[in-house]
Design an enzyme around this catalytic site. Sequence first.
Site, short mmCIF file in Angstrom:
data_model
loop_
_atom_site.label_atom_id
_atom_site.label_comp_id
_atom_site.label_asym_id
_atom_site.label_seq_id
_atom_site.Cartn_x
_atom_site.Cartn_y
_atom_site.Cartn_z
N HIS A 158 0.90 -1.17 0.03
CA HIS A 158 -0.10 -0.13 -0.08
C HIS A 158 0.75 1.40 0.11
O HIS A 158 0.57 2.06 -0.80
CB HIS A 158 -0.82 0.11 1.18
CG HIS A 158 -1.77 1.32 1.64
ND1 HIS A 158 -2.94 1.36 1.12
CD2 HIS A 158 -1.35 2.31 1.90
CE1 HIS A 158 -3.45 2.61 1.41
NE2 HIS A 158 -2.27 3.21 2.25
N GLU A 159 1.97 1.34 0.64
CA GLU A 159 2.86 2.44 0.96
C GLU A 159 3.60 2.71 -0.34
O GLU A 159 3.71 3.68 -0.73
CB GLU A 159 3.72 2.41 2.07
CG GLU A 159 2.96 2.50 3.42
CD GLU A 159 2.02 3.34 3.80
OE1 GLU A 159 2.16 4.47 3.11
OE2 GLU A 159 0.94 3.14 4.44
N HIS A 179 1.43 4.50 -3.02
CA HIS A 179 1.23 5.85 -3.00
C HIS A 179 2.65 6.59 -3.74
O HIS A 179 2.20 7.20 -4.50
CB HIS A 179 1.38 6.35 -1.65
CG HIS A 179 0.35 6.46 -0.72
ND1 HIS A 179 -0.79 6.72 -1.06
CD2 HIS A 179 0.10 5.55 0.49
CE1 HIS A 179 -1.93 6.54 -0.15
NE2 HIS A 179 -1.15 5.88 0.54
N GLU A 206 -6.20 6.80 -0.80
CA GLU A 206 -6.19 5.55 -0.04
C GLU A 206 -6.72 4.38 -0.64
O GLU A 206 -6.09 3.41 -0.55
CB GLU A 206 -6.64 6.04 1.27
CG GLU A 206 -6.05 7.02 2.37
CD GLU A 206 -4.60 6.42 2.52
OE1 GLU A 206 -4.43 5.33 2.89
OE2 GLU A 206 -3.73 7.24 2.35
#
Length: 306
Positions: free
Chosen positions: A170-171, A174, A227
């Site tokens: 997920h990070e 980004h 997100e």
Amino acid sequence: MRQDPFGRGDRRPAGRAPRRGINMRFVILLLFAGYGAYYYLSNRSTDPVTGETVLIDRALDVEDEKALGLEAYEQILQQERPVPADSEIARDVRAIADRLIAKVGVVEAELARENGLEPTRFSESFDWEVNVIDSDQVNAFCLPGGKMAVYTGLVPVAQNADAMAVVMGHEIAHALLRHGAQRMAQQRLTQVGQMAGAMSGMDPQQQQMVMAAMGYGYLLPYARKHETEADVVGLMLAAAACFDPRESVPLWERMSAASGGEAPPEFSSTHPNPGTRIQNLQSLIPKAMEYRAKFCEDAQQTALAQ
């Protein structure tokens, strides 16, 4: 009536309304609105990974982003304490990161292909680095340029490598999706709005009301969208790297419990409500399992053996 010193009175023709001056507040707002529209329209592009139209300042290139990410990373490491690089937790986190990084290009290309677009290969020049920071924070991040950190407080909540990979994926997403650059462009438009309000003569209360409306109507939904995008891309990345994407659901159940179940209402938060997030992840698991079967060599070998 004005008195003429020669006694002639007001010589305006009867019935004609007095001239009104130009409304400068309206002119100022119009000029700022025009600049904001120009900036928005001239800096839009399509992200091949999501297929969405995004706002990124064309003057900001990958090297600029890497420099900003490195500067922020060095500042964080000066303030926080990384665990020794040869510690077990540091080795385990680096191993997870290595597997995820190895699949970034593959997942980027596949998602772009699904959208009928060519990948930008934006992350190919990243200088990847990961540290584990000794802190109770349940957190992790990946800055532009590939500088990553995982906080030790995340370890007991993640509980296993699969869940940790979901968070780290997920990070990474980004950074891959240039969400930092998008937020910078968004902040520029916000500053334009603030300047317009101040220079047009709005009082502080009016300015506050306008910015609050902009926050709830634009800024917060924009952050929640980021997100959700990172959840999608990160889950595909974890699956392609041979981690189990099904661990994402119990992970976010534990994350919600770790926060005490005190999440703010979704409309006033930068993040989706945990319940909404879990539902989204559940709907993504079938696709993620397809990515695992397609790109995970271990899964392919197991299928052949069966």
